[in-house]
Write an enzyme that holds these catalytic residues in place. Structure first.
Site, PDB file in Angstrom:
ATOM      1  N   HIS A 128      -4.299   2.798  33.344  1.00 27.70           N
ATOM      2  CA  HIS A 128      -3.387   2.691  32.199  1.00 27.70           C
ATOM      3  C   HIS A 128      -3.922   3.616  31.105  1.00 27.70           C
ATOM      4  O   HIS A 128      -4.475   3.156  30.114  1.00 27.70           O
ATOM      5  CB  HIS A 128      -3.365   1.262  31.666  1.00 27.70           C
ATOM      6  CG  HIS A 128      -2.663   0.265  32.544  1.00 27.70           C
ATOM      7  ND1 HIS A 128      -3.217  -0.259  33.678  1.00 27.70           N
ATOM      8  CD2 HIS A 128      -1.445  -0.320  32.420  1.00 27.70           C
ATOM      9  CE1 HIS A 128      -2.377  -1.135  34.224  1.00 27.70           C
ATOM     10  NE2 HIS A 128      -1.294  -1.190  33.483  1.00 27.70           N
ATOM     11  N   TRP A 139       1.339   1.881  26.693  1.00 24.17           N
ATOM     12  CA  TRP A 139       2.634   1.244  26.429  1.00 24.17           C
ATOM     13  C   TRP A 139       3.319   1.813  25.185  1.00 24.17           C
ATOM     14  O   TRP A 139       4.245   1.218  24.661  1.00 24.17           O
ATOM     15  CB  TRP A 139       2.455  -0.267  26.232  1.00 24.17           C
ATOM     16  CG  TRP A 139       2.023  -1.015  27.470  1.00 24.17           C
ATOM     17  CD1 TRP A 139       2.847  -1.643  28.354  1.00 24.17           C
ATOM     18  CD2 TRP A 139       0.694  -1.235  27.933  1.00 24.17           C
ATOM     19  NE1 TRP A 139       2.088  -2.236  29.349  1.00 24.17           N
ATOM     20  CE2 TRP A 139       0.774  -2.002  29.119  1.00 24.17           C
ATOM     21  CE3 TRP A 139      -0.575  -0.842  27.486  1.00 24.17           C
ATOM     22  CZ2 TRP A 139      -0.346  -2.402  29.845  1.00 24.17           C
ATOM     23  CZ3 TRP A 139      -1.693  -1.239  28.206  1.00 24.17           C
ATOM     24  CH2 TRP A 139      -1.574  -2.005  29.372  1.00 24.17           C
ATOM     25  N   GLU A 190       4.512   2.009  38.357  1.00 24.07           N
ATOM     26  CA  GLU A 190       5.749   1.486  37.749  1.00 24.07           C
ATOM     27  C   GLU A 190       6.519   2.601  37.043  1.00 24.07           C
ATOM     28  O   GLU A 190       7.054   2.417  35.947  1.00 24.07           O
ATOM     29  CB  GLU A 190       5.421   0.318  36.805  1.00 24.07           C
ATOM     30  CG  GLU A 190       4.716  -0.814  37.555  1.00 24.07           C
ATOM     31  CD  GLU A 190       4.349  -2.025  36.705  1.00 24.07           C
ATOM     32  OE1 GLU A 190       4.595  -2.017  35.493  1.00 24.07           O
ATOM     33  OE2 GLU A 190       3.804  -2.986  37.284  1.00 24.07           O
ATOM     34  N   TRP A 195       8.402   1.364  30.156  1.00 28.65           N
ATOM     35  CA  TRP A 195       7.387   0.764  29.266  1.00 28.65           C
ATOM     36  C   TRP A 195       6.131   1.608  29.144  1.00 28.65           C
ATOM     37  O   TRP A 195       5.378   1.455  28.195  1.00 28.65           O
ATOM     38  CB  TRP A 195       7.053  -0.667  29.690  1.00 28.65           C
ATOM     39  CG  TRP A 195       6.893  -0.875  31.172  1.00 28.65           C
ATOM     40  CD1 TRP A 195       5.731  -0.810  31.875  1.00 28.65           C
ATOM     41  CD2 TRP A 195       7.928  -1.191  32.106  1.00 28.65           C
ATOM     42  NE1 TRP A 195       5.979  -1.067  33.212  1.00 28.65           N
ATOM     43  CE2 TRP A 195       7.310  -1.301  33.388  1.00 28.65           C
ATOM     44  CE3 TRP A 195       9.317  -1.375  32.009  1.00 28.65           C
ATOM     45  CZ2 TRP A 195       8.036  -1.599  34.541  1.00 28.65           C
ATOM     46  CZ3 TRP A 195      10.025  -1.666  33.168  1.00 28.65           C
ATOM     47  CH2 TRP A 195       9.389  -1.780  34.411  1.00 28.65           C
ATOM     48  N   TYR A 261       7.383  -9.036  40.118  1.00 29.64           N
ATOM     49  CA  TYR A 261       6.941 -10.333  39.570  1.00 29.64           C
ATOM     50  C   TYR A 261       8.121 -11.289  39.581  1.00 29.64           C
ATOM     51  O   TYR A 261       9.248 -10.895  39.266  1.00 29.64           O
ATOM     52  CB  TYR A 261       6.413 -10.143  38.136  1.00 29.64           C
ATOM     53  CG  TYR A 261       5.077  -9.421  38.130  1.00 29.64           C
ATOM     54  CD1 TYR A 261       3.895 -10.146  38.156  1.00 29.64           C
ATOM     55  CD2 TYR A 261       5.011  -8.040  38.157  1.00 29.64           C
ATOM     56  CE1 TYR A 261       2.660  -9.497  38.200  1.00 29.64           C
ATOM     57  CE2 TYR A 261       3.782  -7.381  38.205  1.00 29.64           C
ATOM     58  CZ  TYR A 261       2.613  -8.127  38.225  1.00 29.64           C
ATOM     59  OH  TYR A 261       1.398  -7.487  38.287  1.00 29.64           O
ATOM     60  N   GLU A 295       1.618  -4.519  43.560  1.00 28.73           N
ATOM     61  CA  GLU A 295       1.317  -5.605  42.598  1.00 28.73           C
ATOM     62  C   GLU A 295       2.373  -6.667  42.795  1.00 28.73           C
ATOM     63  O   GLU A 295       3.555  -6.350  42.945  1.00 28.73           O
ATOM     64  CB  GLU A 295       1.486  -5.145  41.142  1.00 28.73           C
ATOM     65  CG  GLU A 295       0.295  -4.542  40.485  1.00 28.73           C
ATOM     66  CD  GLU A 295       0.584  -4.201  39.005  1.00 28.73           C
ATOM     67  OE1 GLU A 295       1.206  -5.009  38.284  1.00 28.73           O
ATOM     68  OE2 GLU A 295       0.179  -3.106  38.587  1.00 28.73           O
ATOM     69  N   TRP A 326      -1.816  -9.769  40.984  1.00 25.69           N
ATOM     70  CA  TRP A 326      -2.372  -9.273  39.714  1.00 25.69           C
ATOM     71  C   TRP A 326      -3.475 -10.207  39.218  1.00 25.69           C
ATOM     72  O   TRP A 326      -3.800 -11.222  39.825  1.00 25.69           O
ATOM     73  CB  TRP A 326      -1.228  -9.067  38.705  1.00 25.69           C
ATOM     74  CG  TRP A 326      -1.638  -8.194  37.553  1.00 25.69           C
ATOM     75  CD1 TRP A 326      -1.584  -8.515  36.228  1.00 25.69           C
ATOM     76  CD2 TRP A 326      -2.186  -6.866  37.632  1.00 25.69           C
ATOM     77  NE1 TRP A 326      -2.063  -7.460  35.479  1.00 25.69           N
ATOM     78  CE2 TRP A 326      -2.448  -6.449  36.311  1.00 25.69           C
ATOM     79  CE3 TRP A 326      -2.492  -6.003  38.682  1.00 25.69           C
ATOM     80  CZ2 TRP A 326      -2.998  -5.197  36.012  1.00 25.69           C
ATOM     81  CZ3 TRP A 326      -3.051  -4.755  38.396  1.00 25.69           C
ATOM     82  CH2 TRP A 326      -3.296  -4.364  37.070  1.00 25.69           C
ATOM     83  N   ARG A 327      -4.062  -9.902  38.098  1.00 30.81           N
ATOM     84  CA  ARG A 327      -5.345 -10.471  37.686  1.00 30.81           C
ATOM     85  C   ARG A 327      -5.257 -11.902  37.142  1.00 30.81           C
ATOM     86  O   ARG A 327      -4.264 -12.285  36.525  1.00 30.81           O
ATOM     87  CB  ARG A 327      -6.004  -9.548  36.659  1.00 30.81           C
ATOM     88  CG  ARG A 327      -5.246  -9.445  35.350  1.00 30.81           C
ATOM     89  CD  ARG A 327      -5.684  -8.248  34.532  1.00 30.81           C
ATOM     90  NE  ARG A 327      -5.273  -8.437  33.131  1.00 30.81           N
ATOM     91  CZ  ARG A 327      -6.109  -8.794  32.169  1.00 30.81           C
ATOM     92  NH1 ARG A 327      -7.384  -8.984  32.410  1.00 30.81           N
ATOM     93  NH2 ARG A 327      -5.660  -8.959  30.935  1.00 30.81           N
TER      94      ARG A 327
HETATM   95  C1  BMA Z   1      -0.903  -6.325  32.219  1.00 27.19           C
HETATM   96  C2  BMA Z   1      -1.595  -7.558  31.712  1.00 27.19           C
HETATM   97  C3  BMA Z   1      -2.504  -7.162  30.579  1.00 27.19           C
HETATM   98  C4  BMA Z   1      -3.453  -6.050  31.050  1.00 27.19           C
HETATM   99  C5  BMA Z   1      -2.695  -4.913  31.659  1.00 27.19           C
HETATM  100  C6  BMA Z   1      -3.582  -3.815  32.215  1.00 27.19           C
HETATM  101  O1  BMA Z   1      -0.041  -6.638  33.266  1.00 27.19           O
HETATM  102  O2  BMA Z   1      -2.352  -8.197  32.706  1.00 27.19           O
HETATM  103  O3  BMA Z   1      -3.233  -8.283  30.164  1.00 27.19           O
HETATM  104  O4  BMA Z   1      -4.204  -5.575  29.967  1.00 27.19           O
HETATM  105  O5  BMA Z   1      -1.883  -5.401  32.692  1.00 27.19           O
HETATM  106  O6  BMA Z   1      -4.431  -4.252  33.237  1.00 27.19           O
END
Ligand code: BMA
Length: 376
Positions: A128, A139, A190, A195, A261, A295, A326-327
């Site tokens: 990113h 973003w 993406e 975005w 998602y 993702e 995702w995280r």
């Molecule tokens: C997004 C979220 C944010 C994160 C970003 C980059 O989808 O999870 O919290 O900073 O990804 O990993």
């Protein structure tokens, strides 16, 4: 009638043709890719016939309510096994920061990557990167950003210095024998949404394609990185034409994927998800690329049976190489939580164990011994 010599020559020519065409198709776009990278590419091509690797972003660095605990992973807490694939993120490396935008120190990340690779795991990396024209975040789009970093643009030199930093990091990912660790690089992900500064209406398809070509050529040919597979990845999409609008060409992409998602009810999500998977597999099949779900997630996992009643039924009839959740960011300062795989005690943990036991889902134990990195 023709004699046996002719038959032998004919058969030999047929075999050569078959060998040349199948082996050419079974190679990544980098003709100098390391043998481990080629092996990974070939295994990823074939694996979809058996099952799919299950992955998780930042899995070893932190989980829902912990950070940096040796050997820990939310997936391991729940199943007793690690994922087969690990996602990592380079955002802010371009600014020389020691930690990325999600607070993972780059040094630790390197150790986690080595550890996962030692266990035979697959590594994928996203970036990113900040807006190189305005200095804002990824973003914060601004007109002309992509054009500004293309050759001849006012920020091209800056962009090259950013790529130099990425290249140095990727170069530093070596195993204990000093061999480069293969990485799936998920550039400009993406890219059909608006975005990010590189996506959707923030540039023309032609500009994005040129940026892709420039970036791949710079990392591979200028910097001499030969441990990379390149993943092209959109967000959800509605048609093949929409997916391919910004596609940079078969000679520039190894893996085709998308991110999705769930935000509403199961039925509508399932319907869209299955339709999109079918389109992706058609595209990948026609172009001989590796299909992947780059993702996915349902934040907070409010449905305790989501894994076996939504995700695995949707994937059942498909042949993806991998899927990456995702995280598990946990709770932020405002008290909002973000997680996409269950932690121990979370309501979908039992269902995740069923999903783990499904023979199509491949975790660490299924790919142990470095087998994805050896050519058969
Ligand atoms: C997004 C979220 C944010 C994160 C970003 C980059 O989808 O999870 O919290 O900073 O990804 O990993």
């Amino acid at each position: 009638m023709r004699g046996p010599l002719f038959t032998r020559i004919y058969l030999f020519a047929l075999c050569m043709l078959y060998f040349l065409s199948s082996s050419a198709q079974d190679l990544p776009i980098d003709p100098h890719a390391t043998s481990e990278t080629v092996a990974l590419y070939r295994h990823l091509h074939a694996i979809g016939n058996t099952g799919y690797l299950v992955g998780h972003q930042d899995d070893l660095a932190y989980g829902y309510d912990w950070k940096y605990q040796e050997g820990r992973s939310d997936i391991h807490d729940v199943t007793g096994d690690y994922p087969a694939l690990y996602g990592w993120e380079l955002g802010r490396i371009e600014l020389d920061h020691a930690v990325n935008l999600d607070s993972v120190p780059f040094d630790r990340m390197r150790s986690y990557i080595r550890e996962a690779y030692r266990r035979g795991g697959v590594i994928t990396i996203s970036w990113h990167l900040n807006n190189p024209l305005t200095g804002g975040t990824a973003w914060q789009p601004a007109p002309g950003t992509v054009a500004s970093i293309l050759p001849g643009g006012e920020r091209n030199t800056l962009y090259k210095t950013w790529l130099d930093k990425v290249a140095a990091y990727l170069q530093s990912l070596k195993d204990e024998h000093d061999r480069p660790i293969p990485v799936i690089l998920r550039l400009f992900h993406e890219l059909n949404g608006s975005w990010f500064w590189w996506g959707g209406r923030n540039c023309t398809p032609g500009e994005l394609k040129e940026l892709w070509h420039f970036t791949v050529a710079y990392l591979r040919d200028e910097k001499g990185l030969h441990n990379l597979l390149f993943a092209f990845n959109t967000d959800r999409f509605a048609s093949k034409e929409a997916y391919l609008e910004r596609y940079p060409g078969d000679e520039w992409v190894d893996i085709t994927g998308f991110d999705i998602y769930q935000r509403g009810g199961n039925a509508a999500f399932l319907e869209e998800f299955k339709r999109t998977l079918t389109l992706l597999e058609e595209i990948a099949g026609e172009r001989h690329k590796i299909p992947a779900l780059t993702e996915f997630g349902y934040n907070g996992l409010p449905d305790s049976a989501w894994w076996t009643s939504v995700l695995s039924p949707a994937l059942q009839d498909h042949h993806l190489a991998y899927i990456m959740a995702w995280r598990n960011a946990g709770r932020n300062q405002q008290g909002q939580s973000e997680f996409y795989v269950p932690y121990k005690g979370q309501s979908s943990a039992g269902d995740f164990i069923k999903f783990y036991k499904d023979k199509k889902t491949l975790f660490q134990k299924d790919i142990a011994g470095g087998k994805l990195y050896r050519q058969n």
